[in-house]
Design a protein around this motif. Structure first.
Motif, PDB file in Angstrom:
ATOM      1  N   ALA A  45      53.479  56.165  57.844  1.00 41.01           N
ATOM      2  CA  ALA A  45      53.596  56.653  56.469  1.00 41.01           C
ATOM      3  C   ALA A  45      54.436  55.726  55.614  1.00 41.01           C
ATOM      4  CB  ALA A  45      54.201  58.053  56.467  1.00 41.01           C
ATOM      5  N   SER A  46      55.514  55.187  56.211  1.00 39.71           N
ATOM      6  CA  SER A  46      56.425  54.313  55.453  1.00 39.71           C
ATOM      7  C   SER A  46      56.104  52.839  55.636  1.00 39.71           C
ATOM      8  CB  SER A  46      57.865  54.576  55.887  1.00 39.71           C
ATOM      9  OG  SER A  46      58.044  54.256  57.259  1.00 39.71           O
ATOM     10  N   GLN A  47      55.056  52.566  56.455  1.00 38.28           N
ATOM     11  CA  GLN A  47      54.635  51.192  56.733  1.00 38.28           C
ATOM     12  C   GLN A  47      55.788  50.351  57.280  1.00 38.28           C
ATOM     13  OE1 GLN A  47      52.916  50.083  52.947  1.00 38.28           O
ATOM     14  NE2 GLN A  47      50.932  50.967  53.477  1.00 38.28           N
ATOM     15  N   GLY A  48      56.569  51.001  58.147  1.00 40.52           N
ATOM     16  CA  GLY A  48      57.634  50.291  58.853  1.00 40.52           C
ATOM     17  C   GLY A  48      58.847  49.951  58.020  1.00 40.52           C
ATOM     18  N   THR A  49      59.039  50.637  56.911  1.00 41.63           N
ATOM     19  CA  THR A  49      60.182  50.341  56.053  1.00 41.63           C
ATOM     20  C   THR A  49      61.457  50.979  56.604  1.00 41.63           C
ATOM     21  OG1 THR A  49      59.764  52.260  54.648  1.00 41.63           O
ATOM     22  CG2 THR A  49      58.678  50.196  54.039  1.00 41.63           C
ATOM     23  N   HIS A  50      62.521  50.943  55.779  1.00 39.61           N
ATOM     24  CA  HIS A  50      63.826  51.425  56.230  1.00 39.61           C
ATOM     25  C   HIS A  50      63.826  52.920  56.522  1.00 39.61           C
ATOM     26  CE1 HIS A  50      63.985  52.531  51.967  1.00 39.61           C
ATOM     27  NE2 HIS A  50      64.919  53.381  52.294  1.00 39.61           N
ATOM     28  N   TYR A  51      62.848  53.674  55.986  1.00 38.77           N
ATOM     29  CA  TYR A  51      62.793  55.110  56.259  1.00 38.77           C
ATOM     30  C   TYR A  51      62.668  55.365  57.761  1.00 38.77           C
ATOM     31  CZ  TYR A  51      61.991  55.837  51.258  1.00 38.77           C
ATOM     32  OH  TYR A  51      62.120  55.859  49.906  1.00 38.77           O
ATOM     33  N   PHE A  52      61.803  54.594  58.400  1.00 38.09           N
ATOM     34  CA  PHE A  52      61.598  54.774  59.842  1.00 38.09           C
ATOM     35  C   PHE A  52      62.858  54.431  60.629  1.00 38.09           C
ATOM     36  CE2 PHE A  52      60.693  52.621  63.878  1.00 38.09           C
ATOM     37  CZ  PHE A  52      60.131  53.684  64.594  1.00 38.09           C
ATOM     38  N   PHE A  53      63.454  53.301  60.334  1.00 34.11           N
ATOM     39  CA  PHE A  53      64.631  52.863  61.096  1.00 34.11           C
ATOM     40  C   PHE A  53      65.836  53.756  60.808  1.00 34.11           C
ATOM     41  CE2 PHE A  53      61.925  49.091  60.743  1.00 34.11           C
ATOM     42  CZ  PHE A  53      61.805  48.765  62.083  1.00 34.11           C
ATOM     43  N   SER A  54      65.917  54.266  59.589  1.00 38.42           N
ATOM     44  CA  SER A  54      66.988  55.207  59.273  1.00 38.42           C
ATOM     45  C   SER A  54      66.813  56.510  60.046  1.00 38.42           C
ATOM     46  CB  SER A  54      67.004  55.478  57.769  1.00 38.42           C
ATOM     47  OG  SER A  54      68.011  56.409  57.439  1.00 38.42           O
ATOM     48  N   GLN A  55      65.566  56.969  60.139  1.00 39.40           N
ATOM     49  CA  GLN A  55      65.296  58.189  60.910  1.00 39.40           C
ATOM     50  C   GLN A  55      65.591  57.968  62.382  1.00 39.40           C
ATOM     51  OE1 GLN A  55      64.774  61.024  59.545  1.00 39.40           O
ATOM     52  NE2 GLN A  55      62.959  62.112  60.264  1.00 39.40           N
ATOM     53  N   LEU A  56      65.293  56.785  62.871  1.00 39.93           N
ATOM     54  CA  LEU A  56      65.581  56.458  64.265  1.00 39.93           C
ATOM     55  C   LEU A  56      67.086  56.511  64.514  1.00 39.93           C
ATOM     56  CD1 LEU A  56      63.941  55.654  66.783  1.00 39.93           C
ATOM     57  CD2 LEU A  56      64.356  53.268  66.188  1.00 39.93           C
ATOM     58  N   ARG A  57      67.871  56.005  63.577  1.00 36.40           N
ATOM     59  CA  ARG A  57      69.331  56.073  63.707  1.00 36.40           C
ATOM     60  C   ARG A  57      69.821  57.518  63.628  1.00 36.40           C
ATOM     61  NH1 ARG A  57      69.022  51.517  60.253  1.00 36.40           N
ATOM     62  NH2 ARG A  57      69.500  52.863  58.451  1.00 36.40           N
ATOM     63  N   ASN A  58      69.119  58.327  62.855  1.00 34.41           N
ATOM     64  CA  ASN A  58      69.516  59.733  62.732  1.00 34.41           C
ATOM     65  C   ASN A  58      69.514  60.447  64.076  1.00 34.41           C
ATOM     66  OD1 ASN A  58      69.804  59.507  59.969  1.00 34.41           O
ATOM     67  ND2 ASN A  58      67.770  60.317  59.502  1.00 34.41           N
ATOM     68  N   LEU A  59      68.641  60.003  64.973  1.00 35.61           N
ATOM     69  CA  LEU A  59      68.546  60.650  66.285  1.00 35.61           C
ATOM     70  C   LEU A  59      69.846  60.517  67.067  1.00 35.61           C
ATOM     71  CD1 LEU A  59      64.926  59.736  67.448  1.00 35.61           C
ATOM     72  CD2 LEU A  59      65.737  61.827  66.358  1.00 35.61           C
ATOM     73  N   MET A  60      70.644  59.503  66.768  1.00 34.96           N
ATOM     74  CA  MET A  60      71.923  59.326  67.454  1.00 34.96           C
ATOM     75  C   MET A  60      72.901  60.444  67.093  1.00 34.96           C
ATOM     76  SD  MET A  60      72.342  55.181  67.015  1.00 34.96           S
ATOM     77  CE  MET A  60      73.843  55.167  67.988  1.00 34.96           C
ATOM     78  N   LEU A  61      72.672  61.091  65.954  1.00 31.07           N
ATOM     79  CA  LEU A  61      73.487  62.235  65.548  1.00 31.07           C
ATOM     80  C   LEU A  61      72.820  63.544  65.935  1.00 31.07           C
ATOM     81  CD1 LEU A  61      75.715  63.681  63.819  1.00 31.07           C
ATOM     82  CD2 LEU A  61      74.202  63.350  61.845  1.00 31.07           C
ATOM     83  N   ILE A  62      71.510  63.596  65.818  1.00 29.86           N
ATOM     84  CA  ILE A  62      70.761  64.851  65.954  1.00 29.86           C
ATOM     85  C   ILE A  62      70.652  65.314  67.407  1.00 29.86           C
ATOM     86  CG2 ILE A  62      68.436  65.821  65.697  1.00 29.86           C
ATOM     87  CD1 ILE A  62      68.361  63.953  63.102  1.00 29.86           C
ATOM     88  N   ILE A  63      70.356  64.400  68.311  1.00 28.94           N
ATOM     89  CA  ILE A  63      70.226  64.780  69.720  1.00 28.94           C
ATOM     90  C   ILE A  63      71.553  65.298  70.283  1.00 28.94           C
ATOM     91  CG2 ILE A  63      69.681  63.961  72.037  1.00 28.94           C
ATOM     92  CD1 ILE A  63      67.263  64.320  70.207  1.00 28.94           C
TER      93      ILE A  63
END
Length: 377
Positions: A45-63
Motif C-alpha cells: 500500500a505504501s510502496q515500501g515507504t517510511h510507513y512500512f518501516f515505521s510500523q515495523l519499528r512499532n512492533l518493538m513496542l507493541i509485542i
C-alpha cells in the motif's frame, strides 16, 4: 446458561473446568498472523515507504505490551485502577484540544519528541474498562433504572464529547457503541429502556441539525448517492469500489493492483488499506481475513462466557465489541455501505496508537483467560 450470583448480569459468572484449554495459543497464532499479513499489505500500500518501516519499528513496542498485559499485569489491577485509567485518558484528551497537533483538519495528536500518538484510540479500551468496572462495583438485585446509570452516562458522555470536539465523530461513535454493546448484556428496566428508544429520534435530529458539520452531513448523503460529488467528497468511496471490484475472485497479485500502484486509491495506508488487500488478493483472500476476525471475536466472547467475575466477563465483551465494530465499520466504509468516518482497520492500517490499543486488548483477553483457567492470580 450458568447460575447467576447476586446482580442483574445476563452473562453467567460460571466456573471453568480445569480440563478446559485456554484460548491463549489460538490468540497468539491469530495475532501473529494478522500482524504479518497486515505488514505485507502495508508494504504494498505504501510502496515500501517510511510507513512500512515505521510500523515495523512499532512492533518493538507493541509485542512487549501484549506480553506485559497478558502475562505480567494481573487483571485484578486493571479492575482496581479502572477509573484512574479513564481519568488519565480524559486528561490527555483535554490536552489534545489545547495543545494537540492539527493534521487533515482535525486536532487529534499529541507529540512526545519524534513520537506522535492519539489518546482517542486509547479511549476505546478505557471505555470498555470503565463500563465493566461500573457494573462490577454497582451491582443491584433488580434491573437497572435510568437514574442508576447516570454516573456511567456522565463518564461515557465526557469521553464522547472530548473526542467529538477534535472533531472525530467516528472514534467518538465507536466508544459509544462499545458501551452500548456491554450494557446490552445487563438487565435494564423496561420503562427506562422504552424512554431511551423513544428519545432516539430527538437525539438523532439534534445531532443532524446542531452537532454534525457540513462535510460530515455530505458524507452521509454520499452514502445514499455516491455520484453526488464524485470529484470531492464521493471520490474516496468510488475509487475504493473500483479497486475492490477489480480484485475479482483471486486478485491481481501482490503489488500488482493498478488502483494502488498508480495511486488512484486515496488513504491507501490508513482508512482504505483493505481496498489494497481486496484488489491484490481478491474475494478468497478477503474471506481468509474475515474468518480470522470472526474467530477472534468468537474467542473473546467465549472467554467472557468462561469468566469467573462480572468485570472480566464484561471487559471481554467490550474488547470483542471493539474489535468487531472497528473491523466491520471499516469494511462497510470501504464497500460504500457506511459513511466515510475515518476509522482505520485493525492490524492493517498504519498507526501506533490503534495497533497498541488492539494488542493491549488482546493481552487483557489472555490475562482474563489465564485467570479463569487458574493459571494466573
Amino acid at each position: 446458561m450458568g447460575k447467576q450470583s447476586k446482580g442483574v448480569f445476563l452473562t453467567p459468572e460460571g466456573s471453568v473446568r480445569k480440563s478446559q484449554t485456554p484460548h491463549v495459543n489460538a490468540l497468539c497464532i491469530l495475532l501473529l498472523t494478522l500482524l504479518v499479513v497486515g505488514l505485507f499489505n502495508l508494504y504494498s500500500a505504501s510502496q515500501g515507504t517510511h510507513y512500512f518501516f515505521s510500523q515495523l519499528r512499532n512492533l518493538m513496542l507493541i509485542i512487549p505490551a501484549f506480553i506485559l498485559f497478558g502475562w505480567f499485569i494481573p487483571i485484578k489491577q486493571v479492575n482496581e485502577n479502572g477509573y484512574y485509567i479513564l481519568a488519565v485518558i480524559c486528561f490527555l484528551l483535554m490536552v489534545v484540544l489545547l495543545l494537540g497537533r492539527i493534521a487533515g483538519g482535525a486536532q487529534r495528536w499529541l507529540s512526545l519528541g519524534p513520537v506522535g500518538f492519539q489518546p482517542s484510540e486509547f479511549a476505546k479500551l478505557a471505555t470498555a474498562i470503565t463500563v465493566a468496572k461500573f457494573f462490577s462495583t454497582n451491582r443491584l438485585n433488580n434491573a437497572y433504572r435510568l437514574r442508576d446509570l447516570l454516573p456511567l452516562i456522565a463518564m461515557i458522555g465526557l469521553v464522547f464529547s472530548l473526542i467529538f470536539a477534535q472533531p472525530d465523530f467516528g472514534t467518538a461513535g465507536i466508544c459509544l457503541l462499545i458501551a452500548l454493546v456491554q450494557i446490552s448484556f445487563i438487565k435494564i428496566n423496561l420503562k427506562s429502556l422504552g424512554l431511551i428508544v423513544l428519545s432516539s429520534p430527538i437525539v438523532g435530529a439534534f445531532g443532524w441539525l446542531v452537532l454534525l458539520k457540513d462535510y460530515q452531513k455530505l458524507r452521509i448523503l454520499n452514502l445514499l448517492n455516491p455520484n453526488l460529488d464524485p470529484q470531492n467528497s464521493g471520490y474516496n468511496s468510488l475509487q475504493s469500489l473500483i479497486a475492490i471490484g477489480s480484485g475479482s475472485l483471486f486478485g491481481k497479485g501482490y503489488m500488482k493492483g493498478t488502483q494502488t500502484q498508480l495511486k488512484f486509491l486515496p488513504e491507501r495506508h490508513t482508512d482504505f488499506v483493505f481496498s489494497v488487500f481486496a484488489e491484490e488478493q481478491g474475494f478468497w483472500g478477503c474471506a481468509f481475513v474475515f474468518s480470522i476476525f470472526t474467530v477472534l471475536t468468537y474467542i473473546a466472547l467465549d472467554i467472557s462466557r468462561q469468566a469467573k467475575d462480572p468485570f472480566n466477563s464484561l471487559l471481554a465483551i467490550g474488547i470483542a465489541a471493539f474489535l468487531f465494530l472497528e473491523f466491520t465499520i471499516n469494511i462497510a466504509m470501504v464497500l460504500g455501505i457506511f459513511p466515510v468516518v475515518g476509522l482505520p482497520l485493525p492490524f492493517f492500517s498504519y498507526g501506533t496508537s490503534l495497533l497498541l490499543t488492539i494488542c493491549v486488548g488482546q493481552g487483557l483477553l489472555v490475562s482474563i483467560n489465564r485467570t479463569s483457567s487458574g493459571r494466573s492470580r
